[in-house]
Design a protein around this motif. Sequence first.
Motif, PDB file in Angstrom:
ATOM      1  N   GLY A 117      11.418   0.498  12.304  1.00  0.00           N
ATOM      2  CA  GLY A 117      10.848  -0.031  11.060  1.00  0.00           C
ATOM      3  C   GLY A 117       9.386  -0.384  11.138  1.00  0.00           C
ATOM      4  O   GLY A 117       8.943  -1.345  10.511  1.00  0.00           O
ATOM      5  N   LEU A 118       8.599   0.386  11.868  1.00  0.00           N
ATOM      6  CA  LEU A 118       7.179   0.025  11.997  1.00  0.00           C
ATOM      7  C   LEU A 118       6.297   1.183  11.531  1.00  0.00           C
ATOM      8  O   LEU A 118       5.370   1.597  12.219  1.00  0.00           O
ATOM      9  N   ASN A 119       6.597   1.755  10.373  1.00  0.00           N
ATOM     10  CA  ASN A 119       5.866   2.962   9.973  1.00  0.00           C
ATOM     11  C   ASN A 119       4.440   2.693   9.501  1.00  0.00           C
ATOM     12  O   ASN A 119       3.549   3.501   9.739  1.00  0.00           O
ATOM     13  N   ASN A 120       4.189   1.539   8.843  1.00  0.00           N
ATOM     14  CA  ASN A 120       2.850   1.306   8.279  1.00  0.00           C
ATOM     15  C   ASN A 120       1.724   1.365   9.307  1.00  0.00           C
ATOM     16  O   ASN A 120       0.766   2.121   9.127  1.00  0.00           O
ATOM     17  N   PRO A 121       1.791   0.583  10.401  1.00  0.00           N
ATOM     18  CA  PRO A 121       0.691   0.635  11.386  1.00  0.00           C
ATOM     19  C   PRO A 121       0.530   2.042  11.985  1.00  0.00           C
ATOM     20  O   PRO A 121      -0.595   2.504  12.210  1.00  0.00           O
ATOM     21  N   VAL A 122       1.674   2.728  12.212  1.00  0.00           N
ATOM     22  CA  VAL A 122       1.594   4.068  12.824  1.00  0.00           C
ATOM     23  C   VAL A 122       0.946   5.056  11.841  1.00  0.00           C
ATOM     24  O   VAL A 122       0.121   5.889  12.224  1.00  0.00           O
ATOM     25  N   LYS A 123       1.313   4.916  10.569  1.00  0.00           N
ATOM     26  CA  LYS A 123       0.696   5.756   9.521  1.00  0.00           C
ATOM     27  C   LYS A 123      -0.816   5.568   9.511  1.00  0.00           C
ATOM     28  O   LYS A 123      -1.588   6.524   9.432  1.00  0.00           O
ATOM     29  N   LYS A 124      -1.225   4.302   9.588  1.00  0.00           N
ATOM     30  CA  LYS A 124      -2.663   3.986   9.544  1.00  0.00           C
ATOM     31  C   LYS A 124      -3.375   4.602  10.736  1.00  0.00           C
ATOM     32  O   LYS A 124      -4.494   5.106  10.627  1.00  0.00           O
ATOM     33  N   MET A 125      -2.713   4.552  11.914  1.00  0.00           N
ATOM     34  CA  MET A 125      -3.333   5.113  13.125  1.00  0.00           C
ATOM     35  C   MET A 125      -3.540   6.619  12.976  1.00  0.00           C
ATOM     36  O   MET A 125      -4.581   7.165  13.357  1.00  0.00           O
ATOM     37  N   SER A 126      -2.562   7.289  12.377  1.00  0.00           N
ATOM     38  CA  SER A 126      -2.698   8.754  12.233  1.00  0.00           C
ATOM     39  C   SER A 126      -3.772   9.086  11.197  1.00  0.00           C
ATOM     40  O   SER A 126      -4.463  10.096  11.295  1.00  0.00           O
ATOM     41  N   ALA A 127      -3.943   8.206  10.208  1.00  0.00           N
ATOM     42  CA  ALA A 127      -4.978   8.434   9.187  1.00  0.00           C
ATOM     43  C   ALA A 127      -6.363   8.212   9.793  1.00  0.00           C
ATOM     44  O   ALA A 127      -7.325   8.929   9.461  1.00  0.00           O
ATOM     45  N   ASP A 128      -6.468   7.217  10.703  1.00  0.00           N
ATOM     46  CA  ASP A 128      -7.781   6.880  11.274  1.00  0.00           C
ATOM     47  C   ASP A 128      -8.215   7.864  12.375  1.00  0.00           C
ATOM     48  O   ASP A 128      -9.406   8.014  12.640  1.00  0.00           O
ATOM     49  N   ASP A 129      -7.226   8.507  13.051  1.00  0.00           N
ATOM     50  CA  ASP A 129      -7.553   9.342  14.224  1.00  0.00           C
ATOM     51  C   ASP A 129      -6.880  10.704  14.091  1.00  0.00           C
ATOM     52  O   ASP A 129      -5.675  10.837  14.292  1.00  0.00           O
ATOM     53  N   PRO A 130      -7.633  11.752  13.753  1.00  0.00           N
ATOM     54  CA  PRO A 130      -7.038  13.082  13.535  1.00  0.00           C
ATOM     55  C   PRO A 130      -6.356  13.633  14.805  1.00  0.00           C
ATOM     56  O   PRO A 130      -5.425  14.423  14.720  1.00  0.00           O
ATOM     57  N   ARG A 131      -6.784  13.145  15.993  1.00  0.00           N
ATOM     58  CA  ARG A 131      -6.162  13.644  17.235  1.00  0.00           C
ATOM     59  C   ARG A 131      -4.765  13.060  17.426  1.00  0.00           C
ATOM     60  O   ARG A 131      -3.968  13.555  18.196  1.00  0.00           O
ATOM     61  N   PHE A 132      -4.505  11.937  16.728  1.00  0.00           N
ATOM     62  CA  PHE A 132      -3.192  11.283  16.820  1.00  0.00           C
ATOM     63  C   PHE A 132      -2.275  11.989  15.828  1.00  0.00           C
ATOM     64  O   PHE A 132      -2.162  11.610  14.671  1.00  0.00           O
ATOM     65  N   ASP A 133      -1.635  13.067  16.306  1.00  0.00           N
ATOM     66  CA  ASP A 133      -0.855  13.916  15.390  1.00  0.00           C
ATOM     67  C   ASP A 133       0.610  13.921  15.804  1.00  0.00           C
ATOM     68  O   ASP A 133       1.032  13.146  16.653  1.00  0.00           O
ATOM     69  N   ASN A 134       1.391  14.896  15.244  1.00  0.00           N
ATOM     70  CA  ASN A 134       2.839  14.868  15.480  1.00  0.00           C
ATOM     71  C   ASN A 134       3.245  15.191  16.925  1.00  0.00           C
ATOM     72  O   ASN A 134       4.400  15.112  17.264  1.00  0.00           O
ATOM     73  N   ARG A 135       2.288  15.542  17.757  1.00  0.00           N
ATOM     74  CA  ARG A 135       2.631  15.672  19.178  1.00  0.00           C
ATOM     75  C   ARG A 135       2.683  14.281  19.837  1.00  0.00           C
ATOM     76  O   ARG A 135       3.246  14.120  20.885  1.00  0.00           O
ATOM     77  N   ARG A 136       2.047  13.308  19.143  1.00  0.00           N
ATOM     78  CA  ARG A 136       1.938  11.942  19.690  1.00  0.00           C
ATOM     79  C   ARG A 136       2.875  10.950  19.009  1.00  0.00           C
ATOM     80  O   ARG A 136       3.105   9.864  19.491  1.00  0.00           O
ATOM     81  N   PHE A 137       3.398  11.317  17.841  1.00  0.00           N
ATOM     82  CA  PHE A 137       4.311  10.378  17.175  1.00  0.00           C
ATOM     83  C   PHE A 137       5.327  11.150  16.363  1.00  0.00           C
ATOM     84  O   PHE A 137       5.123  12.321  15.997  1.00  0.00           O
ATOM     85  N   TYR A 138       6.463  10.436  16.094  1.00  0.00           N
ATOM     86  CA  TYR A 138       7.463  10.973  15.173  1.00  0.00           C
ATOM     87  C   TYR A 138       7.746   9.852  14.167  1.00  0.00           C
ATOM     88  O   TYR A 138       7.885   8.689  14.538  1.00  0.00           O
ATOM     89  N   MET A 139       7.840  10.240  12.888  1.00  0.00           N
ATOM     90  CA  MET A 139       8.136   9.222  11.876  1.00  0.00           C
ATOM     91  C   MET A 139       9.159   9.731  10.894  1.00  0.00           C
ATOM     92  O   MET A 139       9.003  10.794  10.313  1.00  0.00           O
ATOM     93  N   ASP A 140      10.209   8.909  10.741  1.00  0.00           N
ATOM     94  CA  ASP A 140      11.209   9.186   9.701  1.00  0.00           C
ATOM     95  C   ASP A 140      10.636   8.604   8.413  1.00  0.00           C
ATOM     96  O   ASP A 140      10.447   7.389   8.296  1.00  0.00           O
ATOM     97  N   GLU A 141      10.301   9.502   7.457  1.00  0.00           N
ATOM     98  CA  GLU A 141       9.626   9.062   6.221  1.00  0.00           C
ATOM     99  C   GLU A 141      10.458   8.048   5.416  1.00  0.00           C
ATOM    100  O   GLU A 141       9.927   7.296   4.619  1.00  0.00           O
ATOM    101  N   SER A 142      11.797   8.029   5.619  1.00  0.00           N
ATOM    102  CA  SER A 142      12.643   7.114   4.828  1.00  0.00           C
ATOM    103  C   SER A 142      12.611   5.679   5.370  1.00  0.00           C
ATOM    104  O   SER A 142      13.158   4.767   4.775  1.00  0.00           O
TER     105      SER A 142
END
Length: 751
Positions: A117-142
Motif C-alpha cells: 500500500g505504498l504506491n504514492n511515494p513510488v509513483k512520485k519517484m518514477s515521475a522524478d527520475d526517468p531511469r527509475f523504470d519498471n526494471r526497478r519497481f513493480y506497481m499494482d495500479e489497484s
Amino acid sequence: HMILTAIEEYYTSSTHKPFFAVVSNEDYLETKIKLEEQGTDFIRLSDCCRGEDKKPDLDLFREKLRTADVDCKSNRVVVLGLAEYLILQGEEMAKTILDDFKDFNLGSAWVVFLLRGLNNPVKKMSADDPRFDNRRFYMDESVMHLELELSISPTNVAMFDTNGLKNLLLVLEDGKNGSIEFNSDLSFPDAMCRIREIKDSYEAIRRIISGFNIPRSYGEERRWDYLLSQVTEHGSLKAVFEFYQFNDTTSSSFYSRIAGVSDKCWLYYLYLKLSMTSEKNEYLKYVLGCSTDFEDFKKRIVNQIIEIPHTDKHFKDYYVGRKKLLAGYPKAEIAQFVVSNRIDLQESIYKLTDNTTVEKQEIIALLSQFGRPDNLSDIYPDLCMYLEKYCFHGDTLSKELTEYFEDYKQQKIRNSIDDSFMKKVERYAVSREYNRLRTRDELISAVDRESTFLCWIDALGVEYLAYIVEAAKCRGLMVSVKVGRSKLPTITSVNNQFFYDWPEEHREKIEELDDVKHKEKGGYKYGPNNRYPIHLAKELEIIADAIERAATELALRHYDKYVITSDHGASRLAVISGIEEKYETDTKGEHSGRCCKTFNNYDLPFATEESGFIVLADYGRFKGSRAANVEVHGGATLEEVVVPVIELSLSDNSIKIELADANVVSDYRNGADLCIFVNKSLTQKLCVHVDGEASQAVRTDENHYKVHVTNMKRAKTYAVDVYVGENLVTRLDVTTKGKSASVNSEFDDLF
C-alpha cells in the motif's frame, strides 16, 4: 502472478540496486509465502529496533543490506516491514527514505522491498527520475492506501497485549492489517493511516467500559489512573463496586463513604453517578444530577435543600431522602449548614431535621421568632410532642393546671410573657392553689416498692408530661401519672428525702437536666446573640434517654414498675421576666434570688415563708444574687412547685381496646356516645379522657362499654385517651359526624 514474474525478472537481472514491489493486502501474503517456498531470505525491519519501543535503527538496516550477500544463505533477499514503518512516518519521510535507498549499492545480492500500500511515494519517484523504470519497481495500479487503523495506549496505561513498536512491526510483517492495538510511548503525527491515541487512563476506561459516560472533569488524572488499576485488578467496573460492597444500599455509613478525600470515596461517587437512574432516594438522585464533580457533590448533598422552596411538590421526598443520608454526619458539618441555611429565615425551619442537637436548637430559635410551622411533627417530632396540650386529670386542680401549663409552654417557646399570664402567676402567688395538691412524698409512699425502680430526674417539672406520656407510649409502655407538690423552698436539700428512703440498689439520680438549667457545665449562656430557649432541645434529649432506660429495664424484666419523679421543677419565665425585688439581703439571695434566709419587716405581697426561708411565688428575684440565664428554681410558682410521679410498666398486650361502632354522632348540646369493645374482662374501671375531661364508662356486657362524652360537641377528629384504672392504655382517634348530617343520611336511606 505478474508480481512474482516481475520479481523473478529482477532476480535474474544484472541490477544490484533494491527493487520496489508495491502490492495490495491480498497479494502481500500470497507473494510472501511463494517467495518463502522458493528459499528466499528475509530481512525484517523489526529486527533493527534496538528496544521493544524504539524506532528502527536505519543505520543498522543499511548495514544488513550492505552485508546481505554474505550474511544471507542465498543472494535473493526480501525486506519486510519497511512500508508499514513508512506509513507511520508519513508521506514526506517515506519519499525521503525511499529516495535514499533507491540507488543503494547491494554488492552481489538482489533485494526486493515488499511494500504494502505504498504506491504514492513510488509513483512520485518514477515521475522524478526517468531511469527509475519498471526494471526497478513493480506497481499494482489497484493498490490504495494500506487499510490500517491503529489504537495506541501509553505504556503506563498499557491497555493492550502487544507492547512496543518492535512487536507491532512484527505482526505487520506477518501480514496483519485492519484494526491493531498496541502499547507505545512513541507518537506518529504524520502517519498515513488512522491512529487513535488513547492518551491516558480516562481514555482507556472509556474504551474498556462500554457506555461509560462520566466526564473527564469529574476526576484528576491520578484518580483515573486509580480507577484503571482497580478495573485491571478486579476484571470489571461491576466487580470493583462489588468488591467494595457499594451495592449494599442498606448501609447507614453514607458519610464515611463520601466524606473523605480518599480515592475510595471518589470511587463511591462514581458508583452513585453510574447507578443514578435506579436510585430510589429522590434527594440523592436530584443532587447527583446537579453536581459537576465529587467536591461539588459533597457540598450539595448537605446544602442543596436550601435552594428548594418547601412548597415545591418534590420537597417532602427530598427532605426525607436527605434526612436519611445525613443521619451519620458530624455536628461540625451540620453547624456550617445551619449558618448557610439562614439566608431566608422564613424558609429556614423547613430545611432542618432532628438529626442533630445543633439543628434542634435552631428549630427552637426559629419557632421563637416566626411561630410554629404546620409540619413540626415531621421536622422535630419530640418538640411537637412537648407542645401537645397535656390534660391533667384526677386531681383537684386539673383544669387550672391544664390551662396554666399549656400557656407556660407556649410562652417558654416564644421566649416572652403575656400580661394576662403574669396576672395569673401573681394571682396564684397569693392564693397558693398548689397547697390543695398532695405532697410528692405522700404519693411516693403510696407506691408499691416490690419490684419497682425509682428514678429521680433533678428539676423535672410537669411541663414535660405531654412529651413523657407520648414517648412512653411510643416505646410500648403503660403510663400512670399523678402530680404532687414539693416542699418550699423548691431547692434540692429540702426535697430529697424521698430518694434516700428508697432502697439504694433500686434507685438512680439523673442530674443532667438540672445541670442544663442552671449550672455552668450545662453549657448554655444566654446573651444578646443567643436569647432563645434552645436548651429545651437538650432537656428533651435527657428525658428521652431516661425513658429509653426505663423501657429497657422493664423489657429485660428487671422490674415490674419504673417510677420517675423529681425534687422540684424550674421556671424559664422567672428568668426572662427580669423583675428585681427592692430588698438586697445580708444573707445573699440563694438560687438566683428566688428564695432567701428569713429577715424581719419585709413587704413582699407575693412571698411566703417556710423552713426559715422567704420564698417568692411570682417572677421576682432578690437583689444581690447572680441572675440565672437559663432556668431557675427555689421559688413557689406552679412550674417550680408541681412535680410528677410517673409510673411506667410494660403494656398488657393481651388487652385490645377499640371503637365498636365507628358511626359516632356529635350533638352540640349533648356531646356524643361511644361504644367501646374490650377483648377481656377488666377488674379495674375504664374511663376516657377527651380534652382534659374524664368520662366514666359503663359496662353493657362482657366485652362492651358505653361512655357519654359531653365535650365531643363538634364534628371533627378527637384524641380519646382510654384509661384502665390509673393506667393510660391506648389512644383512639375518633371522627364524629354532626347530627344534622346523620339525620339527612337517615332521611335519604328511606328512599
